[in-house]
Design an enzyme around this catalytic site. Structure first.
Site, PDB file in Angstrom:
ATOM      1  N   HIS A  21      95.791  -7.692-110.619  1.00 42.17           N
ATOM      2  CA  HIS A  21      95.545  -8.880-111.645  1.00 42.17           C
ATOM      3  C   HIS A  21      94.342  -8.494-112.460  1.00 42.17           C
ATOM      4  O   HIS A  21      93.398  -8.161-111.347  1.00 42.17           O
ATOM      5  CB  HIS A  21      95.566 -10.387-111.402  1.00 42.17           C
ATOM      6  CG  HIS A  21      96.839 -10.853-110.767  1.00 42.17           C
ATOM      7  ND1 HIS A  21      97.110 -10.697-109.514  1.00 42.17           N
ATOM      8  CD2 HIS A  21      97.792 -11.391-111.390  1.00 42.17           C
ATOM      9  CE1 HIS A  21      98.239 -11.292-109.204  1.00 42.17           C
ATOM     10  NE2 HIS A  21      98.852 -11.729-110.364  1.00 42.17           N
ATOM     11  N   ASP A  78      91.572 -10.057-110.546  1.00 43.73           N
ATOM     12  CA  ASP A  78      91.386  -9.644-108.874  1.00 43.73           C
ATOM     13  C   ASP A  78      90.287  -8.336-108.732  1.00 43.73           C
ATOM     14  O   ASP A  78      89.444  -8.317-107.911  1.00 43.73           O
ATOM     15  CB  ASP A  78      92.370  -9.002-108.366  1.00 43.73           C
ATOM     16  CG  ASP A  78      93.813  -9.921-108.544  1.00 43.73           C
ATOM     17  OD1 ASP A  78      93.701 -10.816-108.457  1.00 43.73           O
ATOM     18  OD2 ASP A  78      94.811  -9.230-108.612  1.00 43.73           O
ATOM     19  N   ASP A 108     104.835 -15.818 -98.950  1.00 45.31           N
ATOM     20  CA  ASP A 108     104.258 -14.586 -99.160  1.00 45.31           C
ATOM     21  C   ASP A 108     104.008 -13.739 -98.016  1.00 45.31           C
ATOM     22  O   ASP A 108     103.040 -13.272 -97.603  1.00 45.31           O
ATOM     23  CB  ASP A 108     103.250 -14.200-100.070  1.00 45.31           C
ATOM     24  CG  ASP A 108     103.423 -14.775-101.573  1.00 45.31           C
ATOM     25  OD1 ASP A 108     104.712 -14.300-101.895  1.00 45.31           O
ATOM     26  OD2 ASP A 108     102.506 -15.219-102.220  1.00 45.31           O
TER      27      ASP A 108
HETATM   28  C1  XLS Z   1     103.262 -15.248-107.385  1.00 45.72           C
HETATM   29  C2  XLS Z   1     103.636 -13.884-107.819  1.00 45.72           C
HETATM   30  C3  XLS Z   1     102.471 -13.090-108.262  1.00 45.72           C
HETATM   31  C4  XLS Z   1     102.936 -11.773-109.194  1.00 45.72           C
HETATM   32  C5  XLS Z   1     101.914 -10.985-109.891  1.00 45.72           C
HETATM   33  O1  XLS Z   1     103.972 -16.136-107.037  1.00 45.72           O
HETATM   34  O2  XLS Z   1     104.276 -13.055-106.832  1.00 45.72           O
HETATM   35  O3  XLS Z   1     101.707 -12.768-107.302  1.00 45.72           O
HETATM   36  O4  XLS Z   1     103.527 -10.951-108.306  1.00 45.72           O
HETATM   37  O5  XLS Z   1     101.387 -12.105-110.995  1.00 45.72           O
HETATM   38 NI    NI Z   2     105.050 -14.752-105.239  1.00 39.93          NI
END
Ligand code: XLS
Ligand code: NI
Ligand code: NI
Length: 444
Positions: A103, A106, A311
């Site tokens: 992003h 980042d 995640d």
């Molecule tokens: C969040 C998303 C984010 C996207 C990119 O849940 O997965 O990380 O992949 O903005």
């Molecule tokens: Ni995500």
């Protein structure tokens, strides 16, 4: 001009050593050069490191502050941003990973004004470009973070505030220019705050129309500057927004069709977003695939006991197998890749854990690839499914499929039918075959 062993001194080049290796810093299954289905694993899997989870995330959760030990955190501001670039390319090279993603926020800190933010970005993009010149690692995609800053409290392209729409548009314009500059293969839109909290204060129609307008503006600008990356929408049903507009692939597809955008977009499918939407990962991949809309993948996994986007790095071989089955049936991912949108657990705070995590994810998808390829080669699922639907290949079934019948004829046919016979779907049998393949292909 990549810097040498600065941030991960305890880790050397990660190599493939095979399933018997006990070296924690070696691949057991991912062998980049190994040919599967006519392509090397590296070409097929197209792994990517997510900059945010690996270089900026500090382990903060709603109950506690960061835990991550990151040797670059001794710096701040632009120095920190530069140190992260150095650490990033060191990790990319040691993992031998072909892609990364980021992003805008980042890679460079936001300034006090938008022009200051641009200035910071330009400096870091130039640095990244220099590193990329001598590195094999390319940019899979970049995106704009339009969800963290308070200005996006009511959304970005779907904000109630036209000034925010304009600000978000400026960020995307800059993002496309950066994508072009760094040769990004895709550009991602994840609408974290594109949705709503309550209909009591929401003009849903205007918000959706504005989102459609926003995407058209992006498509137009990409054409204007000759950015050739693939546009991707990343669906997610909720979190942070209660109702997110890009709920899942099917919802996203209807939206793209309604707004005349279908030809310009594909989907970036994230495993944990699929499960949050009440689907399996493979359901979302299949829905996109059969509609020619499978673009790229955010390779992670959720936790069945937790109802949010955890995640995690993907380690569930059953899931990677079914995912790779879809990807192989799709003829690969084209410009897309397998991006580890995944973070180490809060308790895995040492820098080395970043390597353990990526090795685990890469090995898990390598296993998935090999098992899926063997399943396809042996036509395990194809033959079964073909046989299961064989009533549509002849007689009345063929007429139905070819559109050669009507309700009257079907009624005549039904009236003279005796007892209708169905056959077992054999779910358990099929699952045990998958287990057999998982256990044998891997030990071969
Ligand atoms: C969040 C998303 C984010 C996207 C990119 O849940 O997965 O990380 O992949 O903005
Ligand atoms: Ni995500
Ligand atoms: Ni994601």
């Amino acid at each position: 001009m990549a810097t040498k062993t600065q941030y991960f001194q305890n880790v050397n080049q990660i190599k493939y050593e095979g399933p018997k290796s006990t070296n924690p810093f070696a691949f057991k299954y991912y062998n980049p050069e190994e040919v599967v289905a006519g392509k090397t694993m590296e070409e097929l899997l197209r792994f990517s490191v997510a900059y945010w989870h690996t270089f900026t995330m500090d382990g903060t959760d709603p109950f506690g502050i960061g835990t991550m030990l990151r040797p670059w955190d001794k710096f701040s501001g632009m120095d920190l941003a530069k140190a992260r670039v150095e650490a990033a390319f060191e990790l990319f090279e040691k993992l031998n990973v072909p892609f990364f993603c980021f992003h805008d926020v980042d890679i460079a800190p936001e300034g006090n004004t938008l022009s200051e933010t641009y200035k910071n970005l330009d400096e870091i993009v130039a640095m990244i470009k220099e590193y990329m010149a001598t590195s094999k690692t390319k940019l899979l995609w970049n995106t704009a973070n339009m969800f963290s800053h308070p200005r996006f409290v009511h959304g970005a392209a779907t904000s109630v505030n036209a000034d925010v729409f304009a600000y978000a548009a400026a960020k995307v314009k800059k993002g496309l220019e950066i994508g072009k500059e760094l040769g990004a293969e895709n550009y991602v839109f994840w609408g974290g705050r594109e949705g709503y909290e309550t209909l009591l204060n929401t003009d849903m129609k205007l918000e959706l129309d504005n989102l459609g307008r926003f995407f058209h503006l992006a498509v137009d600008y990409a054409k204007e500057i000759g950015f050739n990356g693939q546009f991707l929408i990343e669906p997610k049903p909720k979190e942070p927004t209660k109702h997110q507009y890009d709920f899942d692939v099917a919802t996203g597809m209807a939206f793209l069709q309604n707004y005349g955008l279908k030809d310009y977009f594909k989907f970036n499918i994230e495993a944990n977003h699929a499960t949050l939407a009440g689907h399996t990962f493979e359901h979302e991949l299949r829905t996109a695939r059969i509609n020619g809309m499978l673009g790229s993948v955010d390779a992670n996994q959720g936790d069945p006991l937790l109802g949010w986007d955890t995640d995690e790095f993907p380690t569930d071989l059953y899931s990677t197998t079914l995912a790779m089955y879809e990807i192989l049936q799709n003829g690969g991912l084209g410009k897309g890749g397998l991006n580890f949108d995944a973070k180490v657990r809060r308790g895995s705070f040492e820098p080395e854990d970043l390597f353990h995590a990526h090795i685990a994810g890469m090995d898990s998808f390598a296993v998935g690839l090999k098992v899926a390829q063997k399943l396809i080669e042996d036509r395990v699922i194809e033959d079964f499914v073909e046989e299961r639907y064989s009533s549509f290949t002849h007689g009345i079934g063929k007429d139905i499929v070819e559109g050669k019948t009507n309700l009257q004829q079907l009624e005549e046919y039904a009236l003279q039918l005796g007892e209708i016979k169905n056959r077992s779907g054999r779910t358990e049998r099929l699952k045990s075959i998958i287990n057999q393949y998982l256990l044998t292909v891997v030990s071969e």
